[in-house]
Write a protein that holds these residues in place. Structure first.
Motif, PDB file in Angstrom:
ATOM      1  N   ARG A  45       0.839  -1.182   0.000  1.00 18.44           N
ATOM      2  CA  ARG A  45       0.000   0.000   0.000  1.00 18.44           C
ATOM      3  C   ARG A  45       0.878   1.237   0.000  1.00 18.44           C
ATOM      4  NH1 ARG A  45      -4.408   2.073   4.462  1.00 18.44           N
ATOM      5  NH2 ARG A  45      -2.451   2.430   5.620  1.00 18.44           N
ATOM      6  N   LEU A  46       0.761   2.020  -1.057  1.00 21.12           N
ATOM      7  CA  LEU A  46       1.489   3.267  -1.169  1.00 21.12           C
ATOM      8  C   LEU A  46       0.655   4.408  -0.603  1.00 21.12           C
ATOM      9  CD1 LEU A  46       2.932   2.985  -4.793  1.00 21.12           C
ATOM     10  CD2 LEU A  46       3.851   2.062  -2.648  1.00 21.12           C
ATOM     11  N   SER A  47       1.328   5.375  -0.031  1.00 19.31           N
ATOM     12  CA  SER A  47       0.679   6.558   0.502  1.00 19.31           C
ATOM     13  C   SER A  47       1.213   7.801  -0.185  1.00 19.31           C
ATOM     14  CB  SER A  47       0.912   6.685   2.008  1.00 19.31           C
ATOM     15  OG  SER A  47       0.370   5.598   2.709  1.00 19.31           O
ATOM     16  N   CYS A  48       0.345   8.763  -0.377  1.00 21.81           N
ATOM     17  CA  CYS A  48       0.719  10.067  -0.908  1.00 21.81           C
ATOM     18  C   CYS A  48       0.144  11.108   0.029  1.00 21.81           C
ATOM     19  CB  CYS A  48       0.182  10.240  -2.333  1.00 21.81           C
ATOM     20  SG  CYS A  48       0.430  11.879  -3.041  1.00 21.81           S
ATOM     21  N   ALA A  49       1.002  11.724   0.813  1.00 22.56           N
ATOM     22  CA  ALA A  49       0.575  12.698   1.809  1.00 22.56           C
ATOM     23  C   ALA A  49       0.770  14.107   1.276  1.00 22.56           C
ATOM     24  CB  ALA A  49       1.356  12.511   3.103  1.00 22.56           C
ATOM     25  N   ALA A  50      -0.275  14.901   1.340  1.00 22.37           N
ATOM     26  CA  ALA A  50      -0.230  16.283   0.893  1.00 22.37           C
ATOM     27  C   ALA A  50       0.030  17.207   2.072  1.00 22.37           C
ATOM     28  CB  ALA A  50      -1.527  16.674   0.205  1.00 22.37           C
ATOM     29  N   SER A  51       0.768  18.271   1.817  1.00 21.73           N
ATOM     30  CA  SER A  51       1.148  19.191   2.880  1.00 21.73           C
ATOM     31  C   SER A  51       0.012  20.095   3.316  1.00 21.73           C
ATOM     32  CB  SER A  51       2.334  20.047   2.429  1.00 21.73           C
ATOM     33  OG  SER A  51       1.995  20.816   1.285  1.00 21.73           O
ATOM     34  N   THR A  52      -0.974  20.275   2.463  1.00 20.05           N
ATOM     35  CA  THR A  52      -2.110  21.132   2.753  1.00 20.05           C
ATOM     36  C   THR A  52      -3.401  20.437   2.336  1.00 20.05           C
ATOM     37  OG1 THR A  52      -2.014  22.272   0.610  1.00 20.05           O
ATOM     38  CG2 THR A  52      -0.730  23.224   2.412  1.00 20.05           C
ATOM     39  N   ARG A  53      -4.508  21.064   2.661  1.00 20.56           N
ATOM     40  CA  ARG A  53      -5.812  20.563   2.247  1.00 20.56           C
ATOM     41  C   ARG A  53      -5.871  20.420   0.741  1.00 20.56           C
ATOM     42  NH1 ARG A  53     -10.058  24.005   0.739  1.00 20.56           N
ATOM     43  NH2 ARG A  53     -12.103  22.958   0.561  1.00 20.56           N
TER      44      ARG A  53
ATOM     45  N   SER B 145      -3.426   5.145 -12.046  1.00 22.24           N
ATOM     46  CA  SER B 145      -4.735   5.356 -11.443  1.00 22.24           C
ATOM     47  C   SER B 145      -4.913   6.820 -11.084  1.00 22.24           C
ATOM     48  CB  SER B 145      -4.879   4.480 -10.190  1.00 22.24           C
ATOM     49  OG  SER B 145      -6.180   4.576  -9.636  1.00 22.24           O
ATOM     50  N   ALA B 146      -6.158   7.233 -10.899  1.00 21.00           N
ATOM     51  CA  ALA B 146      -6.462   8.598 -10.481  1.00 21.00           C
ATOM     52  C   ALA B 146      -7.776   8.625  -9.727  1.00 21.00           C
ATOM     53  CB  ALA B 146      -6.519   9.543 -11.680  1.00 21.00           C
ATOM     54  N   ILE B 147      -7.950   9.668  -8.939  1.00 19.29           N
ATOM     55  CA  ILE B 147      -9.176   9.841  -8.171  1.00 19.29           C
ATOM     56  C   ILE B 147      -9.570  11.314  -8.162  1.00 19.29           C
ATOM     57  CG2 ILE B 147      -7.894  10.000  -5.975  1.00 19.29           C
ATOM     58  CD1 ILE B 147     -10.317   8.578  -4.659  1.00 19.29           C
ATOM     59  N   ARG B 148     -10.828  11.591  -8.392  1.00 18.55           N
ATOM     60  CA  ARG B 148     -11.370  12.927  -8.199  1.00 18.55           C
ATOM     61  C   ARG B 148     -11.553  13.127  -6.698  1.00 18.55           C
ATOM     62  NH1 ARG B 148     -13.552  15.641 -12.617  1.00 18.55           N
ATOM     63  NH2 ARG B 148     -13.878  14.380 -14.503  1.00 18.55           N
ATOM     64  N   TRP B 149     -10.841  14.099  -6.160  1.00 19.32           N
ATOM     65  CA  TRP B 149     -10.809  14.221  -4.713  1.00 19.32           C
ATOM     66  C   TRP B 149     -12.180  14.463  -4.106  1.00 19.32           C
ATOM     67  CZ3 TRP B 149      -7.213  12.616  -1.628  1.00 19.32           C
ATOM     68  CH2 TRP B 149      -7.285  12.960  -0.272  1.00 19.32           C
ATOM     69  N   GLY B 150     -12.921  15.387  -4.669  1.00 20.10           N
ATOM     70  CA  GLY B 150     -14.201  15.755  -4.096  1.00 20.10           C
ATOM     71  C   GLY B 150     -15.258  14.674  -4.225  1.00 20.10           C
ATOM     72  N   ARG B 151     -15.369  14.113  -5.397  1.00 16.92           N
ATOM     73  CA  ARG B 151     -16.424  13.142  -5.670  1.00 16.92           C
ATOM     74  C   ARG B 151     -16.015  11.720  -5.320  1.00 16.92           C
ATOM     75  NH1 ARG B 151     -21.810  12.923  -5.620  1.00 16.92           N
ATOM     76  NH2 ARG B 151     -22.631  11.381  -7.130  1.00 16.92           N
TER      77      ARG B 151
ATOM     78  N   GLU C  30      -8.159   9.556   2.082  1.00 17.47           N
ATOM     79  CA  GLU C  30      -8.494   9.799   3.477  1.00 17.47           C
ATOM     80  C   GLU C  30      -8.475  11.310   3.651  1.00 17.47           C
ATOM     81  OE1 GLU C  30      -7.419   7.306   7.238  1.00 17.47           O
ATOM     82  OE2 GLU C  30      -5.787   8.734   6.859  1.00 17.47           O
ATOM     83  N   SER C  31      -9.647  11.912   3.596  1.00 20.15           N
ATOM     84  CA  SER C  31      -9.745  13.361   3.554  1.00 20.15           C
ATOM     85  C   SER C  31      -9.184  14.030   4.805  1.00 20.15           C
ATOM     86  CB  SER C  31     -11.203  13.778   3.350  1.00 20.15           C
ATOM     87  OG  SER C  31     -11.708  13.291   2.124  1.00 20.15           O
ATOM     88  N   ALA C  32      -9.389  13.426   5.967  1.00 16.46           N
ATOM     89  CA  ALA C  32      -8.966  14.040   7.219  1.00 16.46           C
ATOM     90  C   ALA C  32      -7.463  14.244   7.283  1.00 16.46           C
ATOM     91  CB  ALA C  32      -9.443  13.209   8.401  1.00 16.46           C
ATOM     92  N   THR C  33      -6.706  13.407   6.594  1.00 15.58           N
ATOM     93  CA  THR C  33      -5.253  13.501   6.619  1.00 15.58           C
ATOM     94  C   THR C  33      -4.663  13.949   5.287  1.00 15.58           C
ATOM     95  OG1 THR C  33      -5.056  11.147   6.094  1.00 15.58           O
ATOM     96  CG2 THR C  33      -5.052  11.759   8.421  1.00 15.58           C
ATOM     97  N   ASN C  34      -5.507  14.317   4.349  1.00 16.14           N
ATOM     98  CA  ASN C  34      -5.061  14.754   3.022  1.00 16.14           C
ATOM     99  C   ASN C  34      -4.133  13.725   2.387  1.00 16.14           C
ATOM    100  OD1 ASN C  34      -6.383  17.374   3.175  1.00 16.14           O
ATOM    101  ND2 ASN C  34      -4.793  17.907   4.671  1.00 16.14           N
TER     102      ASN C  34
END
Length: 122
Positions: A19-27, A49-55, A73-77
Motif C-alpha cells: 500500500r502506497l501513501s501520498c501525503a499532501a502538505s495542505t488541504r 490510477s487517479a481519483i477525483r478528490w471531491g467526488r 483519506e480526507s482528514a489527513t489529506n
C-alpha cells in the motif's frame, strides 16, 4: 503549492501486496484530481490510477485494473494506492501528482511528489 510525499514502497515477491501513501502538505481542494504514475528504467512515465478528490470517482489503466485500488483519506489529506497480486512488470518508481482532470497523460499533472520505489521479484 501543495507538496506531495510518497511512501510505502519496497521489495516484495510476485503475488504480494503493498500500500502506497501520498501525503499532501495542505488541504486538497475538492476540484483536484490526484493521480498515480509509474516509471520503469528506460520507459516513459505511465498512468496507473487517479481519483477525483471531491467526488471520489476512480480511474485505472488496463494494466492495473482489478489489482490496484485507489482511495483517499480526507482528514489527513492522503491518497492511497493498494496494490495486490503484484507482478514483476509492476516494478517502477511510483509517483503521485495533482491535476485538474483525470487525464492519463503525465504532462497534464503539474505538481509531483518525489516518488517511491516498488520492486517485485519472481
Amino acid at each position: 503549492q501543495v507538496q506531495l510525499v510518497e511512501s510505502g514502497g519496497g521489495l516484495v515477491q510476485a503475488g504480494d501486496s503493498l500500500r502506497l501513501s501520498c501525503a499532501a502538505s495542505t488541504r486538497i481542494y475538492s476540484s483536484l484530481v490526484v493521480g498515480w504514475f509509474r516509471q520503469a528504467p528506460g520507459k516513459e512515465r505511465e498512468f496507473a490510477s487517479a481519483i477525483r478528490w471531491g467526488r471520489g470517482s476512480t480511474y485505472y489503466s488496463d494494466s492495473v485494473k482489478g489489482r490496484f485500488t485507489i482511495s483517499k483519506e480526507s482528514a489527513t489529506n492522503t491518497v492511497y494506492l493498494q496494490m495486490n497480486s503484484l507482478k514483476p512488470e509492476d516494478t517502477a518508481v511510483y509517483y503521485c501528482a495533482t491535476g485538474t482532470s483525470p487525464s492519463q497523460s503525465a504532462r497534464d499533472y503539474k505538481n509531483w511528489g518525489q516518488g517511491t520505489q516498488v520492486t517485485v521479484s519472481s
